[in-house]
Write a protein that holds these residues in place. Structure first.
Motif, short mmCIF file in Angstrom:
data_model
loop_
_atom_site.label_atom_id
_atom_site.label_comp_id
_atom_site.label_asym_id
_atom_site.label_seq_id
_atom_site.Cartn_x
_atom_site.Cartn_y
_atom_site.Cartn_z
N GLU B 4 3.33 -29.53 13.83
CA GLU B 4 4.11 -28.68 12.93
C GLU B 4 5.38 -28.24 13.65
O GLU B 4 5.39 -28.08 14.87
CB GLU B 4 3.28 -27.46 12.51
N PRO B 5 6.46 -28.04 12.89
CA PRO B 5 7.73 -27.72 13.55
C PRO B 5 7.72 -26.39 14.31
O PRO B 5 7.26 -25.37 13.79
CB PRO B 5 8.75 -27.69 12.40
N LEU B 6 8.24 -26.44 15.53
CA LEU B 6 8.37 -25.25 16.38
C LEU B 6 9.80 -24.75 16.24
O LEU B 6 10.73 -25.43 16.65
CB LEU B 6 8.05 -25.61 17.83
N VAL B 7 9.97 -23.56 15.66
CA VAL B 7 11.31 -23.08 15.35
C VAL B 7 11.52 -21.65 15.84
O VAL B 7 10.62 -20.81 15.73
CB VAL B 7 11.59 -23.17 13.82
N LEU B 8 12.71 -21.42 16.37
CA LEU B 8 13.11 -20.08 16.79
C LEU B 8 14.09 -19.54 15.75
O LEU B 8 15.00 -20.24 15.33
CB LEU B 8 13.76 -20.13 18.17
N GLY B 9 13.87 -18.29 15.32
CA GLY B 9 14.72 -17.69 14.29
C GLY B 9 15.41 -16.44 14.80
O GLY B 9 14.81 -15.66 15.54
N ILE B 10 16.68 -16.28 14.41
CA ILE B 10 17.48 -15.13 14.85
C ILE B 10 17.94 -14.35 13.63
O ILE B 10 18.48 -14.93 12.68
CB ILE B 10 18.69 -15.61 15.68
N GLU B 11 17.72 -13.04 13.67
CA GLU B 11 18.08 -12.17 12.53
C GLU B 11 18.94 -11.00 13.03
O GLU B 11 18.51 -10.25 13.92
CB GLU B 11 16.80 -11.67 11.86
N SER B 13 21.16 -9.22 10.45
CA SER B 13 21.94 -8.84 9.26
C SER B 13 22.17 -7.35 9.14
O SER B 13 23.06 -6.91 8.43
CB SER B 13 21.24 -9.36 8.00
N CYS B 14 21.36 -6.54 9.85
CA CYS B 14 21.54 -5.10 9.76
C CYS B 14 21.43 -4.47 11.15
O CYS B 14 22.22 -4.82 12.03
CB CYS B 14 20.54 -4.52 8.77
N ASP B 15 20.47 -3.61 11.38
CA ASP B 15 20.42 -2.92 12.68
C ASP B 15 19.30 -3.41 13.59
O ASP B 15 19.11 -2.86 14.67
CB ASP B 15 20.32 -1.40 12.49
N GLU B 16 18.55 -4.44 13.18
CA GLU B 16 17.51 -4.98 14.04
C GLU B 16 17.97 -6.30 14.63
O GLU B 16 18.37 -7.19 13.89
CB GLU B 16 16.21 -5.25 13.26
N THR B 17 17.88 -6.43 15.96
CA THR B 17 18.09 -7.74 16.58
C THR B 17 16.72 -8.38 16.66
O THR B 17 15.87 -7.95 17.44
CB THR B 17 18.65 -7.59 18.01
N GLY B 18 16.48 -9.38 15.81
CA GLY B 18 15.15 -9.99 15.75
C GLY B 18 15.18 -11.43 16.22
O GLY B 18 16.06 -12.20 15.82
N VAL B 19 14.24 -11.79 17.08
CA VAL B 19 14.07 -13.19 17.47
C VAL B 19 12.59 -13.52 17.33
O VAL B 19 11.74 -12.89 17.96
CB VAL B 19 14.53 -13.46 18.92
N GLY B 20 12.28 -14.49 16.47
CA GLY B 20 10.90 -14.87 16.24
C GLY B 20 10.70 -16.34 16.53
O GLY B 20 11.66 -17.12 16.50
N ILE B 21 9.48 -16.71 16.85
CA ILE B 21 9.15 -18.12 17.06
C ILE B 21 7.89 -18.43 16.26
O ILE B 21 6.91 -17.67 16.33
CB ILE B 21 8.95 -18.43 18.56
N VAL B 22 7.95 -19.50 15.49
CA VAL B 22 6.77 -19.92 14.73
C VAL B 22 6.52 -21.40 14.94
O VAL B 22 7.43 -22.17 15.28
CB VAL B 22 6.94 -19.66 13.21
N ARG B 23 5.26 -21.78 14.75
CA ARG B 23 4.92 -23.21 14.67
C ARG B 23 4.35 -23.41 13.28
O ARG B 23 3.25 -22.93 12.97
CB ARG B 23 3.92 -23.60 15.75
N GLY B 24 5.15 -24.04 12.40
CA GLY B 24 4.73 -24.19 11.01
C GLY B 24 4.58 -22.82 10.36
O GLY B 24 5.54 -22.08 10.22
N THR B 25 3.33 -22.49 9.99
CA THR B 25 3.09 -21.18 9.37
C THR B 25 2.35 -20.25 10.33
O THR B 25 1.77 -19.26 9.91
CB THR B 25 2.29 -21.33 8.06
#
Ligand code: ZN
Lengths: 218, 363
Positions: B4-11, B13-25
């Motif tokens: 399953e795809p391993l993806v890093l996400g960066i958010e 848009s407002c006041d939270e600096t978010g970095v998440g990593i998921v594999r598929g779901t």
């Protein structure tokens, strides 16, 4: 040594590759509104022109301003993240120092001034193209007329206000090539460069909301 | 599953600096740095303060997420980032970081929609999203009813607030009651000890001829403020708990009533609720009760996944990879008013992304 230099602190989006003695490739575009879109494609073009992969870069050099915040952050965030991904150091260089280095004024003192918008300039005084005499500051041109009187000046901020800077001249914008050249010199001399942290020089505009509006009709 | 795809996400848009990593779901990491304390004294998010904080927090937060997930950046299959909607300057920091990271690692970049990400995050909690899914998104920035048949390509807006966002109303009433910022959690707390039926506050846009799925919280806000002022003017003590409970009830009553109606009208059997206000305990309880009565399956992620975070962006990015959606170009821009129907921002010629990256890194 292979330096990737970039600067987005002024209307110019500028990128250069420098091998320690010479600029290998560079690109500059002036467009104050599209720093975010232009920077990565410019990095890509410069690397392609040099036929070099980003992973060959040994350090990243970034202009730390002073500059209008939104654009300034594009370069800093990009440099920071390159540093993280490549595992290489990221060095800051004052953007005004880059302009001073690019000037061909042989004898100082002189002034570097960039456009700070809101009818102000970011500026500093220099003894020569490598030696800054004052901390970068932000002021209205009329308020610093005494301090810059009679001095040659470079940068868009000087060209914009001829009343204060009658001896204004090119270069108008900073180039990453100059930034890289200056950084290469300083690194070769064993000097420490500043951390890649932004010089905002202004506090954030923050309106404290007044006490809530009374809605009961009087 | 390893394929399953391993993806890093960066958010950002407002006041939270978010970095998440998921594999598929599967959620692997959800690192957050928040500047909320710096905004508290202003009674709302100050964009420039948020943008400055994002720049400082980004690299440490990416580092933290990688450590938390126990994966190497080299193994990522893609980098996703919120391209919009949101605060322009704040978005630009995240987009700049994501582009540089993807480029340096030679990975495809996916600029995705913040609202679609809020919906997609539920895959990390309850598995693949049913298609179609109805989504009620409520936060300080948005109040929307959306329907999606494919979260990577089809999100349809059914209704939205015509004035204040639901979370904004919570902030404003908290300010009138001198309870501080942000208002959501503190109102929720006081409301638990109050009587939701003590004061009959108005339910906006619920008349027979009103738009069935749109919301309005401005009239409610005014009514609550007026009620409190009348009490104070009369020299009486304001029953803070009852006001909080009655105000909150008016908000969640309208939200759940309209969401359930939309499900019934459209024949959708699943309702997901996301956004910061989804952390509200009364909203969760009333939604559960009304969905059960209507035979609708309710899906609400844990509160930490409801507020803005990087995992939700990674979740949508992973879905983009899984469904072979086009990657974004290196000139991807932050779009503060990205329409909700644009689930992602595909590049002009997406081969470009892979081509260039490979040349740069592996030639
Ligand atoms: Zn949100």
């Amino acid at each position: 040594m292979l330096l990737l230099a970039l600067d987005t602190a002024t209307p110019a989006v500028t990128v250069a590759l420098h091998d320690g003695s010479d600029v290998i490739a560079s690109a500059s575009q002036v467009d104050a509104r599209r720093h975010g879109e232009l920077l990565l494609p410019a990095v890509d073009r410069v690397l392609a022109e040099a036929g070099i992969g980003l992973d060959a870069v040994t350090a990243v050099v970034v202009g730390i301003g002073p500059g209008p915040y939104t654009g300034l952050r594009v370069g800093l965030m990009t440099a920071d993240t390159f540093g993280l991904a490549l595992g290489v150091p990221v060095h800051g260089v004052c953007t005004l120092d880059g302009l001073a280095y690019a000037s061909d004024i042989a004898e100082g003192p002189f002034v570097v001034a960039t456009d700070a918008r809101r009818k102000e300039v970011y500026w500093a005084r220099y003894a020569d193209s490598r030696t800054r005499l004052t901390d970068p500051a932000v002021d209205r041109p009329a308020d610093i007329a005494d301090q810059v009187a009679g001095l040659p000046a470079v940068g868009a901020g000087a060209l914009l206000y001829p009343d204060t800077f009658p001896e204004a001249r090119e270069p108008e914008h900073v180039s990453a090539a100059a930034l890289a050249g200056l950084a290469a010199e300083r690194l070769a001399a064993g000097e420490e460069l500043p951390a890649p942290r932004p010089l905002y020089l202004r506090r954030p505009d923050a309106q404290v909301p007044k006490n809530y509006k009374v809605v009961t009709p009087k | 599953m390893a394929d399953e795809p391993l993806v890093l996400g960066i958010e950002t848009s407002c006041d939270e600096t978010g970095v998440g990593i998921v594999r598929g779901t599967t959620l692997l990491a959800d690192a957050i740095a928040s500047s909320v304390d710096e905004h508290a004294r202003f009674g709302g998010v100050v964009p420039e303060v948020a943008s400055r904080a994002h720049l400082e927090a980004m690299v440490p937060t990416i580092d933290r997420a990688l450590k938390e997930a126990g994966v190497s950046a080299r193994d990522l299959d893609g980098i996703a980032v919120t391209a919009g909607p949101g605060l322009a300057g704040a978005l630009l920091v995240g987009v700049s970081a994501a582009k540089a990271y993807a480029y340096a690692l030679g990975k495809p970049l996916y600029g995705v929609n913040h609202l679609a990400s809020h919906i997609c995050v539920d895959q990390l909690e309850h598995g693949a999203l049913p298609e179609p899914t109805m989504a009620l998104l409520v936060s300080g920035g948005h109040s929307s009813l959306l329907m999606s048949t494919d979260i990577t390509s089809d999100v349809r807006p059914l209704g939205a607030t015509i004035d204040d966002a639901a979370g904004e109303a919570f902030d404003k009433i908290a300010r009138v009651l001198d309870l501080g910022f942000p208002g959501g959690p503190v109102i929720d707390r006081y409301a638990r000890e109050g009587d939701p039926r003590a004061i009959a506050f108005p339910r906006g846009l619920t008349g027979p001829r009103d738009a069935p799925y749109d919301f309005s919280f401005s009239g409610l806000k005014t009514a609550v403020a007026r009620w409190i002022e009348a009490k104070r003017a009369a020299g009486e003590e304001v029953p803070v708990r009852d006001v909080a409970a009655s105000f909150q009830e008016a908000v969640v009553d309208v939200l759940t009533r309209k969401a359930v109606r939309a499900c019934k009208d459209e024949g959708v059997g699943h309702l997901m609720i996301g956004g910061g206000v989804a952390a509200n305990s009364r909203l969760r309880a009333l939604a559960q009760q009304r969905c059960e009565a209507a035979g609708i399956q309710l899906r609400v992620p844990r509160p930490k996944l409801c507020t803005d975070n990087g995992a939700m962006v990674a979740a949508l990015g992973a879905e983009m990879v899984a469904r072979n959606r086009a990657a974004s170009s290196w000139d991807l821009s932050a779009d503060s008013s990205l329409p909700v129907t644009d689930t992602h921002v595909p590049g002009h010629g997406h081969d470009h992304v892979h081509e260039v990256s490979k040349e740069n890194l592996y030639s």
